[in-house]
Design a protein around this motif. Structure first.
Motif, mmCIF file in Angstrom:
data_model
loop_
_atom_site.group_PDB
_atom_site.id
_atom_site.type_symbol
_atom_site.label_atom_id
_atom_site.label_comp_id
_atom_site.label_asym_id
_atom_site.label_seq_id
_atom_site.Cartn_x
_atom_site.Cartn_y
_atom_site.Cartn_z
ATOM 1 N N SER A 283 0.835 -1.205 0.000
ATOM 2 C CA SER A 283 0.000 0.000 0.000
ATOM 3 C C SER A 283 0.866 1.249 0.000
ATOM 4 N N LYS A 319 -3.017 6.042 -4.867
ATOM 5 C CA LYS A 319 -3.570 4.700 -4.642
ATOM 6 C C LYS A 319 -4.057 4.065 -5.948
ATOM 7 N N LYS A 323 -2.258 0.566 -7.796
ATOM 8 C CA LYS A 323 -3.067 -0.573 -8.249
ATOM 9 C C LYS A 323 -2.910 -0.782 -9.749
ATOM 10 N N SER A 382 -10.849 5.638 0.355
ATOM 11 C CA SER A 382 -11.340 4.289 0.652
ATOM 12 C C SER A 382 -11.032 3.322 -0.486
ATOM 13 N N LYS A 383 -11.116 2.053 -0.178
ATOM 14 C CA LYS A 383 -10.930 1.013 -1.189
ATOM 15 C C LYS A 383 -11.987 1.128 -2.282
ATOM 16 N N ASP A 384 -13.227 1.462 -1.910
ATOM 17 C CA ASP A 384 -14.299 1.610 -2.901
ATOM 18 C C ASP A 384 -13.993 2.727 -3.892
ATOM 19 N N VAL A 386 -11.032 3.725 -4.891
ATOM 20 C CA VAL A 386 -10.000 3.231 -5.812
ATOM 21 C C VAL A 386 -10.600 2.229 -6.780
ATOM 22 N N ASP A 387 -11.383 1.294 -6.262
ATOM 23 C CA ASP A 387 -11.960 0.245 -7.105
ATOM 24 C C ASP A 387 -12.880 0.813 -8.183
#
Length: 411
Positions: A283, A319, A323, A382-384, A386-387
């Protein structure tokens, strides 16, 4: 009755005169529009010049005042030229270079910024489709291609050169992928070629946007050859004399006229151990923690400078970029381009963040160097969020279509 006939005659003469005047006006207007269109076409064509050689063609990116930043019309012209040259049996290979002090500083992101602010999202999409399509065409080109990277080579400029068979760096070459500093992500195939660099150098370059010089590009494989800037005219002259479509003949020519060079002691390539130790982590937070520990332990100015660079960038972009590079390691070239296009359209939509507009404003328009990132910290990304950049496009948008069945992609 006689006065009625006289009046009718006068009316007919007036109508004829008015019609003649209107016809003349229309012809003059049509001629003027035609002339203006010709002037516009000449202007657009002059943004990519062409030089004919013995058995080759040279494309010259020609917007020196904009550091040869690529716009939609340049991308379209490159597509057209390269297709015609590939089909021409009299042309053995193709060369590309830039005018002035840059090879190419990237895509014309200020034009994209202006289109976004004017609500012209279709124009933005057309730009990225056009340029990405050319990059794929170049990456699958059937003839040898030589890119002469004499000067600034950044972002999309790397995209239209790194897929080349031969990439000549010089003492004036400056390479970087600085997109995180403008709230964007390294694109134009960057997630493919950066992820295939030695160790975790790709993560370092993608996240920090730091520069490499020509010698460093050769050492890590981004460039295939190096020449001193003052010897470049000789290299170009010798290439122009070749009558061949054989890559080995071009290679022999470059070996004869290019120079052997090594990175200096301060190069990041001499710190590959610490780069791998820190930038291999899972990360961005862990990468930063590791660099901070190294800085505290060694008091190394390089660690401190790298940390400052990371903290200047958009937290969300950092981030998303990490990824992207990690996914690029296991994808083919075409898969990377299709995914990057999807990521780009999500960025343009500003559904998660408007960092791309804020970053371009702060660094390239107002130049106050004080972007207000949203979210403002890594902890708030948040991860959301980035996703979302890697999720399918909405029904109103289509994925980038590449001719993979006709032109085989590479791994």
């Amino acid at each position: 009755m006689q006065s009625f006939s006289k009046a009718s005659s006068i009316t007919r003469r007036c109508c004829r005169k008015n019609l003649q005047a209107l016809t003349l006006c229309h012809r003059r207007l049509s001629s003027s529009l035609s002339q203006n269109q010709n002037v516009l076409n000449d202007y657009l064509d002059n943004q990519v010049l062409v030089e004919g050689k013995a058995s080759s063609r040279m494309a010259i990116l020609n917007r020196p005042s904009a550091l040869n930043a690529i716009n939609t019309s340049m991308g379209a012209r490159l597509n057209k030229l390269y297709r015609s040259w590939e089909d021409n049996p009299d042309i053995g290979f193709v060369t590309m270079k830039g005018s002035g002090r840059a090879f190419c500083a990237g895509g014309d992101i200020v034009a994209v910024y202006n289109m976004m602010n004017q609500g012209m999202l279709e124009g933005c999409k057309e730009f990225f489709r056009t340029v990405y399509s050319f990059i794929y065409f170049l990456g699958t080109y059937l003839k040898p291609h030589v890119a002469i990277l004499n000067g600034i080579t950044m972002g999309g400029g790397a995209g239209v050169s790194i897929p080349s068979s031969f990439r000549i760096a010089t003492g004036r070459t400056v390479f970087a992928t600085p997109e995180t500093l403008i709230g964007f992500h390294p694109d134009a195939g960057a997630s493919f070629y950066l992820s295939h660099l030695p160790g975790h150098l790709g993560e370092y370059l993608a996240l920090t946007g730091e520069k490499l010089n020509g010698a460093e590009m050769v050492a890590c494989g981004l460039a295939t050859h190096y020449t001193l800037s003052e010897r470049l005219p000789l290299v170009e002259e010798q290439l122009g004399k070749l009558v061949t479509d054989d890559p080995s003949v071009i290679e022999a020519c470059l070996q004869n006229y290019c120079d052997l060079v090594y990175p200096d002691q301060t190069s990041v390539l001499n710190r590959i151990g610490i780069v791998d130790k820190c930038f291999s982590l899972d990360s961005v937070e862990e990468i930063i923690d590791s660099l901070e520990n190294e800085a505290a332990r060694t008091n190394d100015a390089w660690c401190a400078a790298t940390l400052r660079r990371l903290k200047e960038s958009s937290p969300l972009s950092l981030k998303v970029t990490l990824k992207s590079i990690r996914e690029g390691r296991v994808e083919t070239f075409d898969q990377c381009l299709v995914r990057e296009y999807r990521m780009t359209l999500h960025a343009l939509s500003k559904q998660v963040s408007g960092d791309i507009c804020e970053g371009v404003r702060a660094r390239m328009v107002d130049r106050d160097l004080a972007p207000k990132w949203d979210p403002p910290s890594l902890e708030q990304v948040s991860k959301d969020m980035v996703d979302h950049y890697f999720s399918p496009l909405s029904e109103s948008d289509s994925d980038l279509e590449l001719p993979t069945k006709l032109r085989e992609a590479f791994n």
